[in-house]
Design a protein around this motif. Structure first.
Motif, mmCIF file in Angstrom:
data_model
loop_
_atom_site.group_PDB
_atom_site.id
_atom_site.type_symbol
_atom_site.label_atom_id
_atom_site.label_comp_id
_atom_site.label_asym_id
_atom_site.label_seq_id
_atom_site.Cartn_x
_atom_site.Cartn_y
_atom_site.Cartn_z
ATOM 1 N N GLN A 115 0.862 -1.172 0.000
ATOM 2 C CA GLN A 115 0.000 0.000 0.000
ATOM 3 C C GLN A 115 0.897 1.220 0.000
ATOM 4 O OE1 GLN A 115 -2.959 0.133 3.088
ATOM 5 N NE2 GLN A 115 -3.284 2.317 2.852
ATOM 6 N N PHE A 116 0.621 2.153 -0.903
ATOM 7 C CA PHE A 116 1.378 3.392 -0.954
ATOM 8 C C PHE A 116 0.514 4.468 -1.595
ATOM 9 C CE2 PHE A 116 2.459 0.916 -4.720
ATOM 10 C CZ PHE A 116 2.312 1.820 -5.756
ATOM 11 N N THR A 117 0.930 5.705 -1.441
ATOM 12 C CA THR A 117 0.233 6.819 -2.075
ATOM 13 C C THR A 117 1.160 7.466 -3.084
ATOM 14 O OG1 THR A 117 0.924 8.371 -0.365
ATOM 15 C CG2 THR A 117 -1.211 7.326 -0.056
ATOM 16 N N VAL A 118 0.568 7.985 -4.126
ATOM 17 C CA VAL A 118 1.305 8.700 -5.163
ATOM 18 C C VAL A 118 0.732 10.112 -5.230
ATOM 19 C CG1 VAL A 118 2.009 8.750 -7.581
ATOM 20 C CG2 VAL A 118 1.546 6.545 -6.466
ATOM 21 N N ASP A 119 1.586 11.099 -5.011
ATOM 22 C CA ASP A 119 1.180 12.496 -5.101
ATOM 23 C C ASP A 119 1.476 12.983 -6.520
ATOM 24 O OD1 ASP A 119 0.787 15.237 -4.963
ATOM 25 O OD2 ASP A 119 1.897 15.481 -3.086
ATOM 26 N N VAL A 120 0.423 13.259 -7.273
ATOM 27 C CA VAL A 120 0.591 13.694 -8.660
ATOM 28 C C VAL A 120 0.304 15.189 -8.827
ATOM 29 C CG1 VAL A 120 0.099 11.383 -9.572
ATOM 30 C CG2 VAL A 120 -1.771 13.026 -9.329
ATOM 31 N N THR A 121 0.305 15.913 -7.712
ATOM 32 C CA THR A 121 -0.018 17.341 -7.732
ATOM 33 C C THR A 121 0.841 18.117 -8.729
ATOM 34 O OG1 THR A 121 -0.649 17.204 -5.408
ATOM 35 C CG2 THR A 121 -0.262 19.413 -6.292
ATOM 36 N N GLY A 122 2.128 17.803 -8.807
ATOM 37 C CA GLY A 122 3.030 18.547 -9.673
ATOM 38 C C GLY A 122 3.066 18.075 -11.114
#
Length: 164
Positions: free
Chosen positions: A60-67
């Motif tokens: 389980q992990f999160t990916v921050d695609v904000t940029g």
């Protein structure tokens, strides 16, 4: 080797922080890679799952695609094991998702609207966005439920993206 992605599911509506979870194993040194992309930009990384000797484990992990400079409202989450020999992506799983921030500015979440007899996407868009001109948001957010914007049925559950 095997990879099973349980989250996100195909065509889930996602925001700038994407949760990825599942079960994987059998990879060299238990290392797997991921990529979130739209064909124009991508966010990549790696994670560990299993024990590196063939055992499987949850991940389980999160990916921050904000940029990311995504241009489309359809993204793909790829999860794979890279070959230690040539770097080829093995056992790749590709999950298509719908990117809410490209549909509604400031996307945060979505509401579920159950279609009743006589409703149209235009009338639903008017109810939630103040104008039927935004019906295209409903079409984009519901590629499975609304493959034809001229046809919806009573009982259909329409996702209505909400922004700030």
């Amino acid at each position: 080797m095997s990879i099973h992605v349980e989250q996100p599911a195909a065509y889930d509506l996602v925001g700038n922080i994407i949760q990825v979870a599942g079960v994987a194993g059998g990879a060299f040194e238990a290392t797997f890679g991921y990529r979130v992309h739209d064909g124009h930009d991508e966010v990549t990384g790696s994670f560990l799952a299993g024990d590196g000797t063939g055992g499987h484990g949850q991940f389980q992990f999160t990916v921050d695609v904000t940029g990311a400079a995504f241009q489309l409202d359809r993204l793909y989450v790829d999860v794979f094991h890279a070959s230690p020999n040539n770097g080829a992506e093995l056992d790749k799983v590709v999950v298509p998702v719908v990117f809410g921030p490209k549909i509604v500015p400031g996307y945060q979440a979505y509401l579920e609207h159950v279609v009743v007899a006589g409703e149209t996407l235009w009338s639903i868009a008017t109810k939630y966005y103040g104008s039927g001109n935004f019906y295209h948001r409903l079409v984009a957010a519901n590629p499975v439920t609304v493959p034809n914007p001229n046809v919806i049925h009573p009982g259909d559950v329409i996702r209505v993206p909400q922004g700030t």
